[in-house]
Write a protein that holds these residues in place. Structure first.
Motif, PDB file in Angstrom:
ATOM      1  N   TYR A  30      33.800  14.983 -15.613  1.00 50.56           N
ATOM      2  CA  TYR A  30      34.481  14.950 -14.322  1.00 50.56           C
ATOM      3  C   TYR A  30      35.968  14.665 -14.498  1.00 50.56           C
ATOM      4  O   TYR A  30      36.815  15.320 -13.878  1.00 50.56           O
TER       5      TYR A  30
ATOM      6  N   ASN B  81      30.058  22.864  -9.751  1.00 48.58           N
ATOM      7  CA  ASN B  81      28.782  22.271  -9.348  1.00 48.58           C
ATOM      8  C   ASN B  81      28.269  21.287 -10.389  1.00 48.58           C
ATOM      9  O   ASN B  81      27.765  20.209 -10.049  1.00 48.58           O
ATOM     10  N   ILE B  82      28.404  21.643 -11.671  1.00 45.81           N
ATOM     11  CA  ILE B  82      27.955  20.748 -12.743  1.00 45.81           C
ATOM     12  C   ILE B  82      28.781  19.473 -12.747  1.00 45.81           C
ATOM     13  O   ILE B  82      28.252  18.369 -12.938  1.00 45.81           O
TER      14      ILE B  82
ATOM     15  N   GLU C 142      30.284  18.106 -10.176  1.00 45.26           N
ATOM     16  CA  GLU C 142      29.876  17.282  -9.035  1.00 45.26           C
ATOM     17  C   GLU C 142      28.583  16.527  -9.327  1.00 45.26           C
ATOM     18  O   GLU C 142      28.435  15.350  -8.978  1.00 45.26           O
ATOM     19  N   ASN C 143      27.653  17.211  -9.990  1.00 45.85           N
ATOM     20  CA  ASN C 143      26.391  16.554 -10.342  1.00 45.85           C
ATOM     21  C   ASN C 143      26.611  15.447 -11.368  1.00 45.85           C
ATOM     22  O   ASN C 143      25.984  14.383 -11.296  1.00 45.85           O
ATOM     23  N   SER C 144      27.505  15.711 -12.324  1.00 43.41           N
ATOM     24  CA  SER C 144      27.760  14.709 -13.352  1.00 43.41           C
ATOM     25  C   SER C 144      28.402  13.456 -12.768  1.00 43.41           C
ATOM     26  O   SER C 144      28.184  12.348 -13.247  1.00 43.41           O
TER      27      SER C 144
ATOM     28  N   GLN D 208      27.672  12.146 -10.016  1.00 43.94           N
ATOM     29  CA  GLN D 208      26.635  11.343  -9.378  1.00 43.94           C
ATOM     30  C   GLN D 208      26.087  10.283 -10.327  1.00 43.94           C
ATOM     31  O   GLN D 208      25.677   9.196  -9.898  1.00 43.94           O
TER      32      GLN D 208
ATOM     33  N   ILE E 196      23.549  12.448 -18.085  1.00 45.31           N
ATOM     34  CA  ILE E 196      23.777  13.865 -17.762  1.00 45.31           C
ATOM     35  C   ILE E 196      23.125  14.740 -18.813  1.00 45.31           C
ATOM     36  O   ILE E 196      22.418  15.704 -18.533  1.00 45.31           O
TER      37      ILE E 196
END
Length: 266
Positions: A184, A245-246, A248-250, A252, A259
């Motif tokens: 990120y 998208n990846i 954003e997920n990371s 979290q 991850i």
């Protein structure tokens, strides 16, 4: 021989008399006389001025470097709008493109009827400058700026040199993820670098490629797996959306190990 008072000083010309009679009937004689007296008297009036008078600037002198285009209606910049404008001082560490972006957002919120957004920007931009940047604007030649495009170009040429653009382009091309840097954080650093120079002229395909090549092996493998084997199988737009998208997920998780484990288990 002495000339009598009845004798004319000059012989009259019938053609001239006829022309004057026509002009007098048309009401143009006074205009001609006034025009001639204006030009004949102006040098004498100028010569009669004292040094103190000459040192005082004429009120008709155009001080502004901006030649505002004529509008169909008057424009009034309210104090509320001026207060919202970002400020740019002209310091070396300031983000010029961010200033322009924030300035655009503020100006786009007001859309008076019959006046373009460019005209609003041209009139509001001087209020967004302060310090050395405002001094630069005041020292421009009178009437130097005639449109918002001219203003923006002069602003970029002054505070964003070609050498600075070259340096940022090189940094984009050679960007690399630092060991221990979260995916990120690397993505945010990359976006900030690109937005700091909107005129970098690097294609979307190369931008994605430079970001991908700078990834650490673990994060690169994760992105390839999410892409179905290899990121190069995607279009530049699809690849960028996938990476976003990846990332954003990371965010979290906040932990690189989580991850990696989550991707490997899918």
């Amino acid at each position: 021989m002495t000339r009598t008072s009845e004798e004319p000083l000059f012989e009259s010309d019938p053609e001239i008399e006829r022309t004057l009679r026509v002009l007098r009937n048309q009401g143009k004689v006074s205009e001609v006389v006034e025009s001639n007296s204006k030009y004949s008297s102006s040098p004498m009036a100028e010569n009669s001025k004292t040094m103190k008078d000459l040192a005082i600037l004429d009120d008709a002198y155009q001080y502004s470097c901006i030649a505002y285009p004529k509008l169909t209606r008057d424009v009034e910049l309210r104090s509320g709008l001026i207060h919202l404008l970002p400020k740019f001082q002209g310091l070396s560490g300031e983000d010029l493109n961010r200033h322009l972006h924030e300035f655009h957002i503020v100006c786009s919120t007001i859309k008076p009827q019959g006046i373009s957004e460019e005209d609003i920007k041209l009139r509001a931009f001087p209020f967004s400058l302060t310090g050395a940047a405002k001094d630069w604007l005041y020292y421009l030649p009178t009437g130097h700026v005639t449109s918002w495009i001219n203003m923006k170009k002069a602003f970029l040429e002054k505070f964003f040199s070609a050498s600075r653009t070259t340096i940022i382009r090189k940094n984009i091309c050679g960007i690399q993820q630092v060991v221990g840097e979260a995916l990120y954080d690397y993505w945010e650093r990359f976006k900030k670098l690109c937005s700091s120079c909107s005129q970098h002229q690097i294609s979307e395909q190369l931008l994605v490629q430079y970001f991908y090549e700078g990834l650490l092996p673990m994060d690169r493998s994760m992105i390839d797996a999410a892409a179905g084997g290899a990121l190069v199988s995607k279009t530049p737009e699809q690849a960028r959306e996938l990476i976003s998208n990846i990332v954003e997920n990371s965010q979290q998780f906040g932990n690189r190990a989580l991850i990696t484990r989550g991707v490997s288990e899918t």
